[in-house]
Every structure is written in structure tokens, then in C-alpha cells.
Write an enzyme that holds these catalytic residues in place. Sequence first.
Site, PDB file in Angstrom:
ATOM      1  N   ALA A 187     -58.222 -85.244 -80.922  1.00 28.02           N
ATOM      2  CA  ALA A 187     -59.566 -85.541 -81.417  1.00 28.02           C
ATOM      3  C   ALA A 187     -59.472 -86.086 -82.840  1.00 28.02           C
ATOM      4  O   ALA A 187     -58.808 -85.490 -83.685  1.00 28.02           O
ATOM      5  CB  ALA A 187     -60.423 -84.278 -81.381  1.00 28.02           C
ATOM      6  N   THR A 188     -60.141 -87.207 -83.085  1.00 30.77           N
ATOM      7  CA  THR A 188     -60.048 -87.851 -84.398  1.00 30.77           C
ATOM      8  C   THR A 188     -61.278 -87.625 -85.267  1.00 30.77           C
ATOM      9  O   THR A 188     -61.262 -87.961 -86.444  1.00 30.77           O
ATOM     10  CB  THR A 188     -59.833 -89.372 -84.238  1.00 30.77           C
ATOM     11  OG1 THR A 188     -60.962 -89.928 -83.560  1.00 30.77           O
ATOM     12  CG2 THR A 188     -58.547 -89.672 -83.490  1.00 30.77           C
TER      13      THR A 188
ATOM     14  N   HIS B  37     -69.220 -80.954 -77.994  1.00 28.15           N
ATOM     15  CA  HIS B  37     -68.189 -81.668 -77.226  1.00 28.15           C
ATOM     16  C   HIS B  37     -67.060 -80.717 -76.828  1.00 28.15           C
ATOM     17  O   HIS B  37     -66.567 -80.778 -75.694  1.00 28.15           O
ATOM     18  CB  HIS B  37     -67.616 -82.836 -78.041  1.00 28.15           C
ATOM     19  CG  HIS B  37     -68.485 -84.044 -78.056  1.00 28.15           C
ATOM     20  ND1 HIS B  37     -68.619 -84.884 -76.984  1.00 28.15           N
ATOM     21  CD2 HIS B  37     -69.278 -84.553 -79.027  1.00 28.15           C
ATOM     22  CE1 HIS B  37     -69.459 -85.864 -77.281  1.00 28.15           C
ATOM     23  NE2 HIS B  37     -69.877 -85.678 -78.521  1.00 28.15           N
TER      24      HIS B  37
ATOM     25  N   LYS C 190     -67.477 -93.118 -71.460  1.00 28.96           N
ATOM     26  CA  LYS C 190     -66.072 -93.279 -71.865  1.00 28.96           C
ATOM     27  C   LYS C 190     -65.322 -91.947 -71.855  1.00 28.96           C
ATOM     28  O   LYS C 190     -64.291 -91.809 -71.197  1.00 28.96           O
ATOM     29  CB  LYS C 190     -65.964 -93.873 -73.282  1.00 28.96           C
ATOM     30  CG  LYS C 190     -66.655 -95.157 -73.529  1.00 28.96           C
ATOM     31  CD  LYS C 190     -66.547 -95.592 -74.986  1.00 28.96           C
ATOM     32  CE  LYS C 190     -67.047 -94.610 -76.007  1.00 28.96           C
ATOM     33  NZ  LYS C 190     -68.482 -94.395 -76.073  1.00 28.96           N
ATOM     34  N   SER C 191     -65.836 -90.998 -72.589  1.00 24.77           N
ATOM     35  CA  SER C 191     -65.158 -89.703 -72.703  1.00 24.77           C
ATOM     36  C   SER C 191     -65.138 -88.977 -71.367  1.00 24.77           C
ATOM     37  O   SER C 191     -64.154 -88.328 -71.022  1.00 24.77           O
ATOM     38  CB  SER C 191     -65.827 -88.828 -73.767  1.00 24.77           C
ATOM     39  OG  SER C 191     -65.675 -89.413 -75.042  1.00 24.77           O
TER      40      SER C 191
END
Length: 191
Positions: A42-43, A58, A18-19
Amino acid sequence: MADIARSELILGGQRSGKSRRAEVLARDWLAAATAHRAVMVATGQAWDEEMRERIARHQADRTERVPGMVTVEEPLALADALRRHSDPQTLVVVDCLTLWLTNLTMPADPAQVLGEVAVVAAGDDLCAAIAAAPGPVVLVGNEIGLGVIPMGRQVRAFVDALGRLNQQVAAACERVTLMAAGLPLTLKGKP
């Protein structure tokens, strides 16, 4: 070069790609014109050492793969962040909706837990921000409803809430992509 939709929701399981797909879209957007910018909202929040290490990894990987993308952290006010950073020359990547929902429904301070009505309202606000965004938006989230039915009440409630949020955002997006084993399957819109 990938085709950039006005808005795209990318769903999948853990390590489904996904990312990485969102990063490819951002990289291609940046390569298409010198005036283009890309912003990652970014959450995730670093609640423990493992999560701090994961976030750092990441960030380093993203910087290497998409060096021109700026990262901003916004664990709660996602619709506001989208409104603030979106413009016709900027692709905004939101990663991820699942962690955002976790922040809303399971915050560190139990007094700040949002109920179902407030969560749906936050999703509606996010969908309005997606619809009004002047530039492209890519949102990443987990599809967790394909597995075993969770045993605990709170986990079942979260799976239900995430399913509703994914449906809300999918309805608001021009394209919806399901990732499995690093491969995209277009569920809605042009591939």
C-alpha cells in the site's frame, strides 16, 4: 477463477473497480494452492483525518474480501518493496501507483520533491523490479488523462508525469487492463 498474468497493470478512474479486480486476482491466487501467499504493498499515506478513515475502511474491506492477504505500507521505496516481497509463491499487489507518484512529487516536506529526471529513474527502477520479479505482480493506478485539461501548472505536470509512468509500467507488464464501471477491458495480453 481469473487467469493470473506474470505482471498486470490495472488502470481506471475513481471507483472503476481497479482495486476490486486486484483483490479478485489475489483471492484466486490464494485459492489455487495452499503454498501461495499474497502481499498488498500500500502506497497511500494518511495526511488528514479523511484519508485516515479511507485507509482504515480499505483495510477492513480488504481483510474481509481477501482474508489471507498481508498488507505492508511503502509510500516511497516501491521497487525495493517489490524485490523484498516477491517470490515464486507470492503474488504482490501494488495499490496504487498514483499515490506513489504523489508521494514522490508532492511530499509533505518540499525539500524532498523529486524532479522529472528522478521520477523517470524511479519508474525505470520499478520496471526493472517488475521484470525481475520471480512471482506474479499486479499494479493498480489511475488513468486521469481522459478528462478536462487542468488549469494549474502543478496539476498539469502531475497529469503528464502520471501518463509517462503509466506508459513505462504498461510497457513492462505482460497484461494491461482498463477498468470502467467495474468491467475489465484488456488492452494488452490475453484476457
